[in-house]
Design an enzyme around this catalytic site. Sequence first.
Site, PDB file in Angstrom:
ATOM      1  N   LYS A  84       0.864  -1.190   0.000  1.00 32.17           N
ATOM      2  CA  LYS A  84       0.000   0.000   0.000  1.00 32.17           C
ATOM      3  C   LYS A  84       0.895   1.232   0.000  1.00 32.17           C
ATOM      4  O   LYS A  84       1.781   1.374   0.868  1.00 32.17           O
ATOM      5  CB  LYS A  84      -0.869  -0.042   1.258  1.00 32.17           C
ATOM      6  CG  LYS A  84      -2.176   0.701   1.156  1.00 32.17           C
ATOM      7  CD  LYS A  84      -3.010   0.348   2.390  1.00 32.17           C
ATOM      8  CE  LYS A  84      -4.326   1.071   2.427  1.00 32.17           C
ATOM      9  NZ  LYS A  84      -5.006   0.865   3.711  1.00 32.17           N
TER      10      LYS A  84
HETATM   11  O1  G3P Z   1      -7.781   1.906   5.521  1.00 28.89           O
HETATM   12  C1  G3P Z   1      -8.014   3.234   5.242  1.00 28.89           C
HETATM   13  C2  G3P Z   1      -9.363   3.773   5.609  1.00 28.89           C
HETATM   14  O2  G3P Z   1     -10.324   2.786   5.505  1.00 28.89           O
HETATM   15  C3  G3P Z   1      -9.416   4.580   6.867  1.00 28.89           C
HETATM   16  O3  G3P Z   1     -10.718   4.816   7.318  1.00 28.89           O
HETATM   17  O4  G3P Z   1     -12.308   5.609   9.044  1.00 28.89           O
HETATM   18  O5  G3P Z   1      -9.866   6.182   9.261  1.00 28.89           O
HETATM   19  O6  G3P Z   1     -11.263   7.267   7.517  1.00 28.89           O
HETATM   20  P1  G3P Z   1     -11.055   6.028   8.334  1.00 28.89           P
END
Ligand code: G3P
Length: 215
Positions: A84
């Site tokens: 990633k």
């Molecule tokens: O993995 C990346 C993403 O899904 C992060 O989510 O909830 O931290 O915006 P969030």
Amino acid sequence: MKFFIDTANLKEIKEAASMGVLDGVTTNPSLVSKEGHKDFKGMLEEICKIVDGPISAEVVSTDLDGMLKEGYDLAKIHKNITIKVPLIKAGLQACKRFTSEGIKVNVTLCFSPNQALLAAKAGATFISPFVGRLDDISTNGMQLIEEIVVMYENYGYDTEVLVASVRHPMHVVEAAQIGAHVCTMPYKVIEQLIHHPLTDIGLQKFLDDWKKLKG
Ligand code: G3P
């Protein structure tokens, strides 16, 4: 649509895998830090034993050399490890290099159609647009998914749209309606997808009626 779980919590990964709905796992530095995993590679090895599908492991370097060094090192862990990288110039350069060598890449932190177009051109396996974080700033996250899906279809790009930063079940349903390839979600959202009050009421009634029959 493929279901990935967005967590570094091994218990949650095992639980979701046991439901038979899991196609892969996404992690990021924040999720790994939240679980307090000091041994990042060991954690990834464990995840690879639980799920047979793409497992995203994020690099933390922001320069090309650093990303390549980290990525090659992580890719050695297992064939399912997907590197990633953030959607910055060095991330696109690293993406091109990894994909040309058969290493899968997930380009993350995507917030615009133009960024998604660049990731596809750089040969990304997955592009990760963050819907929840766009919603957080009063911008329609799912609209971005629609735009990317149309753009990729127009030109037949192989890059899969991986809907990330999912916060609730409707994000999942809308992603599927739009035709996104993958949705990654926290364990809590997988649980929320299962439940319906009429299922609980209906089940209780069946069980109560069965008890009456038995006397
Ligand atoms: O993995 C990346 C993403 O899904 C992060 O989510 O909830 O931290 O915006 P969030």
